[in-house]
Write a protein that holds these residues in place. Structure first.
Motif, short mmCIF file in Angstrom:
data_model
loop_
_atom_site.label_atom_id
_atom_site.label_comp_id
_atom_site.label_asym_id
_atom_site.label_seq_id
_atom_site.Cartn_x
_atom_site.Cartn_y
_atom_site.Cartn_z
N LEU A 53 51.69 34.59 35.03
CA LEU A 53 52.16 35.69 34.17
C LEU A 53 52.22 35.29 32.69
O LEU A 53 52.65 36.09 31.86
N SER A 54 51.76 34.08 32.38
CA SER A 54 51.63 33.72 30.96
C SER A 54 50.22 34.04 30.47
O SER A 54 49.87 33.72 29.33
N THR A 55 49.39 34.66 31.34
CA THR A 55 48.02 35.02 30.94
C THR A 55 47.80 36.53 31.12
O THR A 55 48.41 37.14 32.01
N ASP A 56 46.88 37.08 30.30
CA ASP A 56 46.57 38.52 30.45
C ASP A 56 45.99 38.82 31.82
O ASP A 56 46.33 39.83 32.43
N GLY A 57 45.12 37.91 32.31
CA GLY A 57 44.49 38.12 33.63
C GLY A 57 45.54 38.18 34.72
O GLY A 57 45.45 39.02 35.63
N GLY A 58 46.52 37.30 34.66
CA GLY A 58 47.58 37.26 35.67
C GLY A 58 48.41 38.53 35.64
O GLY A 58 48.72 39.12 36.68
N ILE A 59 48.79 38.96 34.43
CA ILE A 59 49.59 40.19 34.32
C ILE A 59 48.79 41.38 34.83
O ILE A 59 49.30 42.21 35.59
N GLU A 60 47.50 41.44 34.46
CA GLU A 60 46.64 42.56 34.89
C GLU A 60 46.54 42.66 36.41
O GLU A 60 46.58 43.76 36.98
N ALA A 61 46.43 41.50 37.07
CA ALA A 61 46.30 41.50 38.54
C ALA A 61 47.55 42.12 39.18
O ALA A 61 47.44 42.91 40.12
N VAL A 62 48.71 41.82 38.63
CA VAL A 62 49.95 42.37 39.22
C VAL A 62 50.11 43.85 38.83
O VAL A 62 50.54 44.67 39.65
N GLU A 63 49.70 44.18 37.59
CA GLU A 63 49.73 45.61 37.19
C GLU A 63 48.90 46.44 38.16
O GLU A 63 49.32 47.52 38.58
N ARG A 77 48.13 45.87 41.27
CA ARG A 77 48.80 46.02 42.58
C ARG A 77 49.92 47.06 42.49
O ARG A 77 50.12 47.87 43.40
N LEU A 78 50.65 47.05 41.38
CA LEU A 78 51.77 47.99 41.22
C LEU A 78 51.29 49.42 41.02
O LEU A 78 52.01 50.37 41.34
N ALA A 79 50.07 49.56 40.50
CA ALA A 79 49.55 50.91 40.22
C ALA A 79 48.92 51.55 41.46
O ALA A 79 48.58 52.72 41.45
#
Ligand SMILES: NC(=O)c1ccc[n+]([C@@H]2O[C@H](COP(=O)([O-])OP(=O)(O)OC[C@H]3O[C@@H](n4cnc5c(N)ncnc54)[C@H](OP(=O)(O)O)[C@@H]3O)[C@@H](O)[C@H]2O)c1
Length: 257
Positions: A60-70, A72-74
């Motif tokens: 979650l310190s990277t854009d790619g990591g945050i995007e992957a979780v976003e 899943r949440l969407a």
């Protein structure tokens, strides 16, 4: 069956959320960086509680990591009913002793990731008219304690503001503010803990039980222990220079994170 997504699920407070929610019969999406540890955790929770546990490796310190979780949440099929934004860490040292790059990484994980994941989750929760978000902050949010305290103060203000804006939508948001909790946090940051009195330590399972009870009551802020509630009451009344004198000394090596 409902599904909960927990960031930083493999250790400490996140692992306590995973144990408790699996025990209550929720399916889980487990998020952290260490895939092997995530897989072992998923297998153990599945075998013990008969729930489905999905593994999502993300930094979650990277854009790619945050995007992957976003993403899943969407997902509207197989939605997430409860999001626990828990991943976090400490940096040892006072202001100017910690490299600016490390402070920025902290802001990315503690603030940007929390903003983006909360937004992705509540968007779909609002459509369904139900859901919950627990954002793990700290009592450090109420103390002058460098970037760590400032990032957690942001979490509290953001969460309570969003909770107010979404009132009546069926979506609940709550900031969780523990004191010292026995986890891997201090060891990972290389912080000594010998000077912290025993009575100040909280048990992660008890923190989680108190947090979920507060969420069920509709609270937007949870300080999960009477001792810390009293301490924070005193801190509110203490003169700011006195408070910053104490927290700046205790904050970086031994202070509450
Ligand atoms: N312990 C305390 O005294 C205390 C007090 C108040 C508040 N808190 C807050 O509670 C939360 C949890 O802390 P904890 O004490 O349980 O810490 P912990 O035992 O060190 O666990 C941290 C968890 O976060 C994950 N994580 C760390 N950096 C990550 C990243 N960049 N991306 C994704 N996952 C990451 C770790 O797994 P990986 O390393 O595999 O990614 C691990 O699962 C934090 O937000 C912390 O600030 C802690």
């Amino acid at each position: 069956m409902t599904t909960a997504l927990i960031t930083g699920s493999t250790a400490g407070i996140g692992a306590a959320f995973a144990r408790r929610l699996a025990g209550d019969g929720h399916n889980l999406v487990l998020v952290a960086r260490d895939t092997k540890r995530l897989r072992e955790q998923a297998t153990e929770l599945h075998d013990r509680h008969g729930i489905e546990a999905e593994v999502l490796t993300a930094d979650l310190s990277t854009d790619g990591g945050i995007e992957a979780v976003e993403k899943r949440l969407a997902r509207r099929r197989d939605p997430v009913d409860l999001l626990v934004n828990n991943a976090g860490f400490g940096n040892k040292g006072r202001y100017l002793e910690v490299p600016v790059a490390d402070e920025l990484t902290m802001l990315k994980v503690h603030c940007e990731a929390v903003l983006r994941l909360t937004s992705a989750a509540t968007e779909t929760m609002r459509e369904r008219g139900r859901g919950g978000v627990v954002n793990v902050a700290s009592v450090a949010a109420f103390l002058p304690r460098g970037t760590y305290g400032a990032s957690k103060a942001w979490v509290v203000q953001f969460t309570q503001g969003a909770a107010k804006d979404l009132a009546g939508s069926g979506v609940r948001l709550m900031a969780l503010c523990p004191g010292f909790v026995r986890t891997e946090f201090h060891e990972r940051a290389g912080m000594g803990t010998d000077n912290i009195p025993k009575w100040m330590w909280l048990d992660p399972d008890k923190v989680v039980a108190a947090a979920l009870a507060d969420l069920a009551r509709g609270r937007t802020l949870s300080i999960p222990d009477p001792r810390y509630k009293a301490l924070m009451g005193v801190a509110k009344l203490a003169p700011r220079p006195l408070l910053s004198g104490v927290t700046s000394r205790t904050g970086r090596k031994y202070g509450p994170q």
